[in-house]
Design a protein around this motif. Structure first.
Motif, mmCIF file in Angstrom:
data_model
loop_
_atom_site.group_PDB
_atom_site.id
_atom_site.type_symbol
_atom_site.label_atom_id
_atom_site.label_comp_id
_atom_site.label_asym_id
_atom_site.label_seq_id
_atom_site.Cartn_x
_atom_site.Cartn_y
_atom_site.Cartn_z
ATOM 1 N N GLY A 152 -5.620 8.318 0.800
ATOM 2 C CA GLY A 152 -5.698 8.797 -0.562
ATOM 3 C C GLY A 152 -4.835 10.036 -0.741
ATOM 4 O O GLY A 152 -4.622 10.777 0.207
ATOM 5 N N PRO A 153 -4.325 10.244 -1.945
ATOM 6 C CA PRO A 153 -3.393 11.352 -2.152
ATOM 7 C C PRO A 153 -4.013 12.729 -1.915
ATOM 8 O O PRO A 153 -3.292 13.687 -1.709
ATOM 9 C CB PRO A 153 -2.955 11.183 -3.605
ATOM 10 C CG PRO A 153 -3.921 10.254 -4.223
ATOM 11 C CD PRO A 153 -4.503 9.414 -3.136
ATOM 12 N N ASP A 154 -5.310 12.829 -1.965
ATOM 13 C CA ASP A 154 -5.918 14.145 -1.781
ATOM 14 C C ASP A 154 -6.595 14.294 -0.431
ATOM 15 O O ASP A 154 -7.401 15.198 -0.224
ATOM 16 C CB ASP A 154 -6.933 14.414 -2.900
ATOM 17 C CG ASP A 154 -6.231 14.628 -4.218
ATOM 18 O OD1 ASP A 154 -5.220 15.348 -4.230
ATOM 19 O OD2 ASP A 154 -6.675 14.054 -5.233
ATOM 20 N N LEU A 193 -6.843 11.246 11.115
ATOM 21 C CA LEU A 193 -8.079 11.638 11.780
ATOM 22 C C LEU A 193 -9.274 10.870 11.219
ATOM 23 O O LEU A 193 -10.390 11.027 11.681
ATOM 24 C CB LEU A 193 -8.292 13.148 11.614
ATOM 25 C CG LEU A 193 -9.134 13.839 12.665
ATOM 26 C CD1 LEU A 193 -8.531 13.664 14.027
ATOM 27 C CD2 LEU A 193 -9.268 15.312 12.354
ATOM 28 N N ASP A 194 -9.014 10.037 10.221
ATOM 29 C CA ASP A 194 -10.112 9.283 9.645
ATOM 30 C C ASP A 194 -10.424 8.027 10.434
ATOM 31 O O ASP A 194 -11.376 7.332 10.156
ATOM 32 C CB ASP A 194 -9.815 8.936 8.180
ATOM 33 C CG ASP A 194 -8.452 8.285 8.048
ATOM 34 O OD1 ASP A 194 -7.565 8.616 8.856
ATOM 35 O OD2 ASP A 194 -8.270 7.458 7.144
ATOM 36 N N THR A 201 6.310 11.908 5.958
ATOM 37 C CA THR A 201 6.592 11.793 4.535
ATOM 38 C C THR A 201 5.303 11.850 3.736
ATOM 39 O O THR A 201 5.200 12.540 2.731
ATOM 40 C CB THR A 201 7.359 10.489 4.267
ATOM 41 O OG1 THR A 201 8.487 10.440 5.125
ATOM 42 C CG2 THR A 201 7.816 10.425 2.835
ATOM 43 N N THR A 202 4.304 11.137 4.216
ATOM 44 C CA THR A 202 3.018 11.145 3.532
ATOM 45 C C THR A 202 2.434 12.556 3.503
ATOM 46 O O THR A 202 1.940 13.012 2.469
ATOM 47 C CB THR A 202 2.052 10.179 4.247
ATOM 48 O OG1 THR A 202 2.706 8.921 4.383
ATOM 49 C CG2 THR A 202 0.777 10.007 3.483
ATOM 50 N N GLN A 221 0.811 -1.197 0.000
ATOM 51 C CA GLN A 221 0.000 0.000 0.000
ATOM 52 C C GLN A 221 0.856 1.263 0.000
ATOM 53 O O GLN A 221 0.852 2.038 -0.934
ATOM 54 C CB GLN A 221 -0.849 -0.016 1.280
ATOM 55 C CG GLN A 221 -2.096 0.785 1.206
ATOM 56 C CD GLN A 221 -3.161 0.035 0.436
ATOM 57 O OE1 GLN A 221 -3.200 -1.176 0.440
ATOM 58 N NE2 GLN A 221 -4.007 0.770 -0.252
ATOM 59 N N ARG A 222 1.625 1.388 1.053
ATOM 60 C CA ARG A 222 2.395 2.613 1.256
ATOM 61 C C ARG A 222 3.529 2.669 0.235
ATOM 62 O O ARG A 222 4.177 1.656 -0.025
ATOM 63 C CB ARG A 222 2.976 2.629 2.672
ATOM 64 C CG ARG A 222 3.759 3.874 2.999
ATOM 65 C CD ARG A 222 3.998 3.990 4.485
ATOM 66 N NE ARG A 222 4.712 2.845 5.025
ATOM 67 C CZ ARG A 222 6.035 2.811 5.167
ATOM 68 N NH1 ARG A 222 6.762 3.828 4.809
ATOM 69 N NH2 ARG A 222 6.611 1.757 5.673
#
Lengths: 506, 389
Positions: free
Chosen positions: B370-372, B342-343, B203-204, A139-140
């Protein structure tokens, strides 16, 4: 803000002075403080409630009223109970009868699964196993690569057929890895999975699929020691979704109190098997329930300090440092500089001082302490000539001015340091003559009698610390460091915490 | 063990001598640390062409890795154009509500009861505590609410909702400046430094932030100053390639400050709008690593101003989050918080104390993988999502 439990209890107990036994109200007051201490250690609320109820029940029982010092007894009960819950059933890894043994790691994002996989692999390899790491975190971005690098550092094999970054089917990889391990004669397979949230149904199902595909001998739930109240929800979600047999606590090298350990243990009943305590692959150890109990309660005790010292220095270094002290007169600024640098290695000075018993009352002052002060002191000493460091007595006015100029401080600061140094030297001389450091050469028992404060020694009650108000102490006899419940270690009596609180004193 | 007792004496001694001594003194006036030398020449720019990501990476060794699927990574990944960031929080609202509704609804339900006795207040307190708000702030909040309820007398559900909304908003301090300073000033790009403990999602967050900024039409350079963790640089490179941001990287185990310096230098050279520097995760208790972080910031300041220091906090973090924030704030002067993950079921209540005690506003929230899923923090939307519709 950051009071330790012992500080809080000190204030509760100070009102109980002469009582031989605890009334219900006293127990309630004590339990309230324990409740807050546990909550601030991030133990989950439902767990705290259960726990405090149990403690209360035991505290009302006969064992307390008959005890010599009931208030202390309550804390002892809490501590015992904590150790019991945390360590109730310690067990080792189960190895499969027919290799390979399959271990699966699961947990939230960022809890440290991949790093742990490497640590576990190294640990197993050191025990003579041939572990295989399997990259199922597809995933990551670049998790697969991270695992490969970790594997290389741990000098173990890795099975990573898929590139990751969203490509590939983790279930298939997991399945194939078992065959691969069988063919290549690896006897332990460690499956690293992607981080996932407890409420993410889809990913939880995927984890369950992986589990079904490889039927692991151990599923380990990896949890961050810093996690807060959410620990319960998360642990329960993983328990329901994947099911796990053991827990690994990571990032214990921080200063989080790690109440999560208690929460997870209490909610799921699964034992905590390992603790991960650093970024290096070797920083991995079996879990010690007694240390964890002290940490959660934050008794601010000396044992923690010693433990920290043990982590930082080896026995020899420590003995060397201690022997310097005994020599008394031979103690020079050079030695002091060296020791200061060693102490710095143990972490922020604020934390260390906070662990000294009796320091609770001066938490405010402690908060102003800055590690950079130590740097400044070091700069002053380094600006002295070797001769001056050996024998600070020769430091006269002009030398002072030079030192101040060299280290970028004022002349007052230099003189203050020198004055304090002489005082410390005197203090140490007194200590070595009168008392000896416990464990150092010289009989302790007989010497104890020489001290005027011997009478205090009997009770070891935290409330005593409350009597010694900061600033009121004028000499070593003013403060008797309380003994922690966790150990009967005594502070070397020459040490006087009130010395710290200089503004009020002079 | 005995030897270690000696150490305790030494700690005490150091305390008496060093710290005690200084209490007496006038604090020297901001005689700051000696200037740090600039890193050697900005090395031949360690920038790799996008597309080379993840190659040449430790193949071989003792591993039985199948050859890394180089071919796949070799073809330049299609650069996506992410949507602009405006209104993201609103779009992500449903996700936020999912995690938070228990908190808001529970509180609302309790406050709407006919009789508010101590039990109810205890329950309210518990709801707040289980959101990691912490014991002391919770008490303060409950005290406030109690007074308001008394003053209010009768309570219709609307009134209660309004009152709760107000109280929560007050706790989140809506008047703090939450704009992320990512605008270039003249010649110089804005510099954002991303810091935090291990595993919070630095990093994310860096990747998502770059994406969001590019979506808004900015030019971004990423600095991979996490030279410690295995493959962290590659992780950032992957993010960079996806959105078309140049990534400046250094050798693994190299000096993060020099990578940061190079990144800023490249940013200035390429006249980009923003340089985002990702740093390695470090526990705030590791003095050496914190010093290293201080150095990264000082070295960047040789070339440009650091406009924004983002502390990435994990929403699952408990009371330790406060300590983290304090120490990081001391070392690098944190200007904003990015609250990630926070999800999940975590409420991230710790930010209430952090905001109050340190006055550092939450500027970004991470709401998924997700990227956004990164949004600017909007207190009103946040509280509304908390309370549900």
């Amino acid at each position: 803000m950051f009071e330790t439990l012992s500080d809080r209890l000190t204030s509760v107990f100070s009102s109980l002075r002469s009582k031989g036994r605890l009334s219900d109200a006293d127990i309630d007051a004590t339990c309230r403080e324990i409740r807050i201490a546990l909550l601030e250690a991030d133990v989950a609320l439902p767990v705290v409630k259960d726990f405090v109820a149990r403690v209360k029940e035991r505290a009302r029982g006969a064992e307390v009223s008959q005890a010599l010092n009931p208030a202390q007894q309550v804390v002892k009960i809490v501590n015992d109970e904590l150790i019991e819950i945390l360590g109730g059933e310690t067990r080792r890894l189960r190895y499969a009868k027919t290799p390979p043994t399959v271990i699966m790691l699961a947990g939230l994002q960022g809890s440290g699964k991949t790093t742990l996989a490497g640590k576990l692999a190294k640990w197993l390899r050191d025990q003579g196993h041939a572990p295989l790491l399997v990259a199922c975190d597809l995933q990551r971005p670049n998790a697969v690569q991270q695992l490969s690098v970790v594997a290389e550092r741990a000098e173990v094999a890795v099975y990573a057929p898929e590139p990751g970054n969203g490509v590939g089917d983790p279930v298939a990889v997991a399945r194939q890895s078992i065959d691969h391990a069988r063919r290549q004669q690896y006897d332990v397979v460690i499956v690293d999975t992607a981080g996932r949230l407890g409420i993410d149904q889809e990913l939880m199902r995927q984890a369950a699929d992986i589990r079904d595909a490889i039927s692991p001998d151990e599923v380990l739930f990896v949890v961050d020691a810093m996690i807060g109240q959410d620990a319960v929800t998360t642990a329960q979600a993983f328990m329901d979704g994947v099911g796990f047999d053991g827990v690994v606590l990571t990032k214990l090298d921080g200063d989080a109190r790690g109440g999560a350990a208690l929460s997870v243990r209490h909610v799921t009943g699964r034992p905590i098997m390992f603790a991960s305590t650093g970024e290096k692959l070797a920083d991995f150890d079996a879990f010690h329930p007694d240390r964890m109990a002290g940490r959660i309660l934050d008794m601010g005790d000396i044992l923690t300090l010693i433990e920290q010292a043990q982590k930082t220095f080896d026995e020899q270094e420590a003995a060397k440092m201690a022997s310097k002290l005994v020599s008394g007169d031979g103690f020079t600024l050079d030695d002091f500089l060296e020791q200061m640098m060693m102490v710095r290695r143990m972490g922020p000075i604020k934390n260390l001082l906070g662990m000294m018993p009796g320091m609770g009352q001066m938490r405010d002052q402690l908060n102003q302490v800055d590690d950079r002060d130590l740097d400044r002191i070091a700069a002053i000493i380094r600006s002295m000539t070797p001769g001056e460091r050996q024998d600070p007595k020769i430091i006269n006015g002009s030398r002072r001015a030079r030192i101040a100029g060299g280290s970028g401080v004022t002349v007052t600061e230099v003189s203050n340091l020198v004055v304090r140094f002489f005082e410390a030297q005197k203090m140490m001389k007194r200590m070595t003559q009168g008392m000896g450091i416990p464990g150092m050469p010289g009989g302790r028992k007989s010497q104890k009698a020489q001290k005027p404060k011997k009478g205090r020694r009997v009770s070891g009650d935290p409330r005593k610390a409350g009597q010694a108000k900061p600033g009121s102490g004028t000499g070593p006899e003013a403060v008797q460091p309380p003994k922690g419940v966790l150990g009967n270690l005594q502070l070397p009596p020459g040490f006087d915490p009130s010395k710290l609180n200089l503004p009020g004193q002079n | 063990m005995d030897g270690y007792l000696g150490i305790i004496v030494i700690v005490a001694l150091v305390a008496v001598l060093a710290v005690g001594g200084l209490f007496l003194l006038f604090r020297p006036k901001a005689k700051d640390l000696p200037p740090v030398e600039a890193p050697p020449e900005p090395r031949a720019p360690g920038v790799e062409e996008p597309g080379k990501a993840g190659l040449g990476e430790q193949d071989g060794g003792t591993t039985t890795t199948l050859p890394p699927p180089a071919e796949e990574l070799l073809k330049p990944p299609a650069i996506e154009v992410p949507p602009p960031s405006a209104g993201r929080m609103v779009r992500l609202r449903s996700r936020l509500a999912r995690s938070q509704s228990a908190l808001g609804k529970g509180l609302l339900e309790l406050l709407s009861r006919d009789r508010l006795d101590d039990d109810v207040w205890d329950e309210i307190e518990e709801i707040l505590i289980t959101a990691d708000v912490g014991v002391a702030p919770t008490r303060a909040m409950v005290e406030d609410l109690r007074t308001k309820v008394k003053v209010l007398g009768t309570r219709s559900p609307e009134e209660v909702r309004g009152m709760l909304r107000e109280e929560l908003l007050a706790q989140i301090a809506p008047d703090l400046d939450r704009t992320l300073h990512t605008r270039a000033h003249g010649e110089r790009p804005a510099v954002v430094l991303v810091v935090g403990v291990n595993g919070t999602g630095k990093t994310t967050t860096t990747g998502k932030l770059a994406r969001a900024l590019i979506g808004d039409g900015n030019k971004v350079v990423l600095g991979a100053a996490d030279t410690f963790r295995a493959a962290a640089t590659d992780q950032l490179q992957t993010w960079g390639d996806r959105v078309g941001a140049a990534v400046v990287r250094g050798p693994e185990g190299g000096d993060p400050a020099s990578v940061a310096f190079d990144a800023v230098a490249k940013g200035i050279e390429d006249k980009v709008d923003t340089v985002i520097v990702d740093t390695a995760g470090r526990l705030h208790t590791k003095t050496g690593l914190m010093d290293e972080l201080g150095k990264v910031k000082r070295v960047i300041e040789k070339r440009a101003m650091v406009d924004e220091v983002l502390l990435v906090l994990d929403a699952t973090t408990g009371q330790n989050g406060m300590r983290q924030a304090q120490v990081f704030a001391e070392v690098v002067n944190v200007t904003g918080i990015a609250l990630t993950k926070l999800d999940g079921t975590a409420k991230g209540g710790i930010v209430i104390s952090v905001q109050r005690e340190l006055g550092v506003p939450v500027k970004l929230v991470g709401l998924g993988e997700g990227p956004d899923d990164l949004a600017p923090f909007d207190p009103e939307v946040f509280v509304d999502a908390l309370l549900g519709d």
